[in-house]
Scaffold this active site. Structure first.
Site, PDB file in Angstrom:
ATOM      1  N   GLY A   1      10.809   9.156 -18.613  1.00 19.29           N
ATOM      2  CA  GLY A   1      12.330   8.872 -18.481  1.00 19.29           C
ATOM      3  C   GLY A   1      12.802   8.280 -17.103  1.00 19.29           C
TER       4      GLY A   1
ATOM      5  N   ASN B   1      13.257   5.571 -15.645  1.00 14.91           N
ATOM      6  CA  ASN B   1      14.198   4.436 -15.778  1.00 14.91           C
ATOM      7  C   ASN B   1      15.747   5.073 -16.575  1.00 14.91           C
ATOM      8  OD1 ASN B   1      13.000   1.523 -15.521  1.00 14.91           O
ATOM      9  ND2 ASN B   1      11.481   2.572 -16.368  1.00 14.91           N
TER      10      ASN B   1
ATOM     11  N   LEU C   1       9.976   0.865 -32.984  1.00 13.41           N
ATOM     12  CA  LEU C   1      11.025  -0.345 -33.432  1.00 13.41           C
ATOM     13  C   LEU C   1      12.173   0.375 -34.021  1.00 13.41           C
ATOM     14  CD1 LEU C   1       8.581  -2.800 -35.608  1.00 13.41           C
ATOM     15  CD2 LEU C   1       9.504  -3.181 -33.397  1.00 13.41           C
TER      16      LEU C   1
ATOM     17  N   ASN D   1      16.206  -3.883 -24.234  1.00  7.78           N
ATOM     18  CA  ASN D   1      14.849  -3.130 -23.921  1.00  7.78           C
ATOM     19  C   ASN D   1      14.456  -3.769 -22.596  1.00  7.78           C
ATOM     20  OD1 ASN D   1      12.443  -1.726 -24.544  1.00  7.78           O
ATOM     21  ND2 ASN D   1      11.505  -3.995 -24.633  1.00  7.78           N
TER      22      ASN D   1
ATOM     23  N   HIS E   1      10.932  -4.539 -20.586  1.00  3.73           N
ATOM     24  CA  HIS E   1       9.433  -4.665 -20.769  1.00  3.73           C
ATOM     25  C   HIS E   1       9.012  -4.727 -19.247  1.00  3.73           C
ATOM     26  CE1 HIS E   1       5.691  -5.223 -22.954  1.00  3.73           C
ATOM     27  NE2 HIS E   1       5.595  -6.299 -22.203  1.00  3.73           N
TER      28      HIS E   1
ATOM     29  N   ASP F   1       9.017  -6.498 -28.417  1.00  4.21           N
ATOM     30  CA  ASP F   1       9.279  -7.504 -27.328  1.00  4.21           C
ATOM     31  C   ASP F   1       9.484  -8.827 -27.635  1.00  4.21           C
ATOM     32  OD1 ASP F   1       8.129  -5.247 -25.924  1.00  4.21           O
ATOM     33  OD2 ASP F   1       6.272  -5.611 -26.312  1.00  4.21           O
TER      34      ASP F   1
ATOM     35  N   GLU G   1      11.730  -2.194 -11.602  1.00  7.86           N
ATOM     36  CA  GLU G   1      12.376  -1.831 -13.012  1.00  7.86           C
ATOM     37  C   GLU G   1      13.538  -0.921 -12.981  1.00  7.86           C
ATOM     38  OE1 GLU G   1       9.947  -0.407 -15.941  1.00  7.86           O
ATOM     39  OE2 GLU G   1      10.982  -1.155 -17.682  1.00  7.86           O
TER      40      GLU G   1
HETATM   41  C1  GAR Z   1       8.840   1.296 -18.332  1.00  8.23           C
HETATM   42  O1  GAR Z   1       8.014   0.748 -17.660  1.00  8.23           O
HETATM   43  C2  GAR Z   1       9.076   0.425 -19.668  1.00  8.23           C
HETATM   44  O2  GAR Z   1       9.336  -1.057 -19.363  1.00  8.23           O
HETATM   45  C3  GAR Z   1       8.104   0.623 -20.483  1.00  8.23           C
HETATM   46  O3  GAR Z   1       7.543   1.918 -20.565  1.00  8.23           O
HETATM   47  C4  GAR Z   1       7.968   2.421 -19.112  1.00  8.23           C
HETATM   48  C5  GAR Z   1       8.573   3.854 -19.609  1.00  8.23           C
HETATM   49  O4  GAR Z   1       8.702   4.460 -18.096  1.00  8.23           O
HETATM   50  N1  GAR Z   1       8.223   0.001 -21.796  1.00  8.23           N
HETATM   51  C6  GAR Z   1       7.487  -0.422 -22.741  1.00  8.23           C
HETATM   52  O5  GAR Z   1       6.247  -0.612 -22.196  1.00  8.23           O
HETATM   53  C7  GAR Z   1       7.883  -1.320 -23.991  1.00  8.23           C
HETATM   54  N2  GAR Z   1       7.051  -2.263 -24.507  1.00  8.23           N
HETATM   55  P1  GAR Z   1       9.664   5.527 -17.983  1.00  8.23           P
HETATM   56  O6  GAR Z   1       9.522   6.538 -19.131  1.00  8.23           O
HETATM   57  O7  GAR Z   1       9.106   6.294 -16.705  1.00  8.23           O
HETATM   58  O8  GAR Z   1      11.165   5.306 -17.906  1.00  8.23           O
END
Ligand code: GAR
Length: 206
Positions: A11, A13, A89, A104, A106, A147, A176
């Site tokens: 979490g 992000n 999904l 989303n 990625h 994706d 990100e």
């Molecule tokens: C992020 O880098 C996000 O882009 C990726 O999971 C991570 C979650 O990080 N998502 C994917 O790969 C989806 N295809 P977080 O839990 O620390 O925010």
């Protein structure tokens, strides 16, 4: 903007989006957080910020998962749904109800390094193995495939000589976390929430 965030893992992000709202960089509020993972740090982060947080999964709602997610987002009057590290999904009911309003992120430059099984560290491992010198972040509209939907915004991140999985992943995730706020700000200021055909995609190489 009233945001509903779905997350499966740590979490970070989600936290960056909450912090951007709190600092006033983003004219938005995270109104509800949903995780498919009862142990997700995203749920803890939401709770400690006073944001309603729900564990909704195929275990808690084996026959009504899609309906429960959709109803929960509606209950909080969500305008825009963000998948911030959500590894499942979405169902047709939620996608239909929020058509053009689900994003989303990625951690790569789609369409490269996307699709089923391509999430988190798996993505960065594949980028390193490929010998690419540039990777990045893609924020895209969500459809019924992993994706796959139209790209809204992309930014590049260098792959540096000597990078390990950990150093590359952290560099991409650091970018990100900022890129979410930049992209949401762009959406909010350009009122591009209702259609997805007119965006043309935004590009940012900072
Ligand atoms: C992020 O880098 C996000 O882009 C990726 O999971 C991570 C979650 O990080 N998502 C994917 O790969 C989806 N295809 P977080 O839990 O620390 O925010």
């Amino acid at each position: 903007m009233r945001l509903g965030v779905l997350a499966s893992g740590s979490g970070t992000n989600l936290q960056a989006i909450i912090d951007a709202c709190k600092r006033g960089e983003l004219n938005a509020d995270v109104c509800v957080v949903i995780s498919n993972n009862s142990g997700s740090r995203a749920l803890e982060r939401a709770q400690s910020e006073g944001i309603p947080a729900y564990h909704i999964s195929a275990v808690t709602h084996p026959h009504t998962l899609d309906d429960e997610i959709c109803r929960t987002l509606e209950a909080y009057d969500v305008d825009l749904v963000l998948l911030a590290g959500y590894m499942r999904l979405l169902g047709t009911e939620t996608l239909g109800r929020y058509d053009g309003r689900v994003l989303n992120s990625h951690p790569a430059l789609l369409p490269k390094f996307g699709g089923k099984g391509m999430y988190g560290s798996n993505v960065h491992r594949a980028v390193l193995a490929s010998g690419e010198t540039v990777t990045g972040v893609t924020i895209h509209y969500v459809d019924e495939q992993y994706d796959h939907g139209d790209t809204l915004a992309q930014c590049e991140v260098p792959v540096l000589p000597g990078d390990t999985l950990e150093t590359l992943e952290e560099r991409v995730k650091e970018r990100e976390r900022v890129f979410w706020a930049e992209t949401l700000h762009m959406l909010a200021t350009q009122s591009r929430l209702t259609t997805r055909d007119d965006t043309g995609g935004a590009h940012c190489s900072r």
